[in-house]
Design an enzyme around this catalytic site. Structure first.
Site, PDB file in Angstrom:
ATOM      1  N   LYS A  32      20.069  41.385  39.938  1.00 27.10           N
ATOM      2  CA  LYS A  32      20.947  42.016  38.945  1.00 27.10           C
ATOM      3  C   LYS A  32      20.145  42.301  37.660  1.00 27.10           C
ATOM      4  CE  LYS A  32      24.698  39.779  41.280  1.00 27.10           C
ATOM      5  NZ  LYS A  32      26.065  39.277  41.268  1.00 27.10           N
ATOM      6  N   HIS A  87      27.443  48.013  45.502  1.00 26.86           N
ATOM      7  CA  HIS A  87      27.721  46.656  45.040  1.00 26.86           C
ATOM      8  C   HIS A  87      29.018  46.671  44.226  1.00 26.86           C
ATOM      9  CE1 HIS A  87      27.457  42.835  42.981  1.00 26.86           C
ATOM     10  NE2 HIS A  87      26.600  42.468  43.929  1.00 26.86           N
ATOM     11  N   GLU A 143      30.635  41.163  50.837  1.00 29.20           N
ATOM     12  CA  GLU A 143      30.664  40.336  49.634  1.00 29.20           C
ATOM     13  C   GLU A 143      32.075  40.319  49.059  1.00 29.20           C
ATOM     14  OE1 GLU A 143      26.455  40.071  47.805  1.00 29.20           O
ATOM     15  OE2 GLU A 143      27.478  41.784  46.929  1.00 29.20           O
ATOM     16  N   SER A 190      28.173  33.623  46.096  1.00 25.99           N
ATOM     17  CA  SER A 190      27.931  32.193  45.865  1.00 25.99           C
ATOM     18  C   SER A 190      27.275  31.487  47.055  1.00 25.99           C
ATOM     19  CB  SER A 190      29.230  31.475  45.449  1.00 25.99           C
ATOM     20  OG  SER A 190      29.715  32.027  44.238  1.00 25.99           O
TER      21      SER A 190
END
Ligand code: PGA
Length: 250
Positions: free
Chosen positions: A11, A95, A167, A213
């Site tokens: 990121k 994303h 995700e 996570s």
């Protein structure tokens, strides 16, 4: 061919020097990964990172985004051609942070996918539902819509170049990982959807990563699920020991 992949999504973190140190530390500590390792760095790291990575088999470079047009008057943007010219082999597309903060639409994502494929830049295409959708039990349909809208116009040959990353948005950066059962269920549903469109062989050959996570503690259990082929790792990819532990969980 279905591949095992661990990809680190940095990121907007790490200065150039810090980023190169991180890559060096991972290269030092990771011995022989059982799958491909991908670093999705910020744009400015790519060229120097490519030099470090090209001497090590199995380590690859990704960008975190590219523009959906080939080139032109788009101040501040970066094109697929530019990414290839500095050594990127993969690009993250879709994303949830791009969808949420930059309002990227399914149609734009389809354009990015087309452009990337035309440049031999392999998309790591991200999908996943928000918490409210999961709580209403509509997550499978939600993800199916994302995939159909941005990918299902592709030919079989093109689709085979795509890596998918599931995700769930409620798991990204929250410390709330999807359980291995939730992950396996969604990955199996995605494979069924692909099978309906492209046939069982293509579905079986598609690499589907989990992200949200994932960490050194839960990676072994997540990666041991039959339809989970590795991970897209945010926070834990910024710490060499944690990232290497996740790579070793493949
Ligand atoms: P996280 O991020 O591992 O920090 O939850 C994953 C991602 O956004 O790709």
């Amino acid at each position: 061919m279905r591949q095992k992949i661990v990809a680190g999504n940095w990121k907007m973190n790490k200065t150039l020097d810090e980023g190169l140190e991180l890559i060096k530390a991972v290269l030092d500590k990771a011995e022989k990964p059982k799958g491909a390792v991908v670093f999705a760095t910020p744009f400015i790291h790519l060229k120097d990172a490519a030099k470090l990575l090209k001497v090590r088999r199995g380590f690859h470079l990704a960008a975190q985004n590219c523009h959906h047009e080939e080139k032109g008057a788009y101040t501040g943007e970066v094109s697929a051609d530019m990414l290839v010219s500095v050594g990127a082999e993969f690009v993250l597309i879709g994303h949830s942070e791009r969808r949420q903060y930059f309002k990227e639409t399914n149609a734009q994502l389809a354009q990015k996918v087309n452009l990337s494929l035309s440049r031999n830049l392999r998309p790591i295409f991200c999908c996943g539902e928000p918490l409210a959708v999961r709580e209403e039990g509509r997550h499978v349909a939600y993800v199916a819509k994302q995939l159909k809208a941005s990918l299902f116009h592709l030919s079989e040959q093109q689709f085979r170049q795509i890596v998918l990353a599931y995700e769930p948005i409620w798991a990204i950066g929250t410390g709330r990982t999807a359980t291995s059962a939730q992950t396996q269920d969604m990955h199996a549903s995605i494979r069924t959807l692909i099978a309906k469109k492209y046939g069982t062989q293509v579905a079986d050959d598609t690499t589907i990563l989990y992200g949200g996570s994932a960490n050194a503690q839960n990676a072994v259990e997540l990666f041991s699920q039959p339809d989970v082929d590795g991970g897209l790792i945010g926070g834990a990819s910024l710490k060499p020991d944690d990232f290497v532990a996740i790579i070793n969980a493949l």
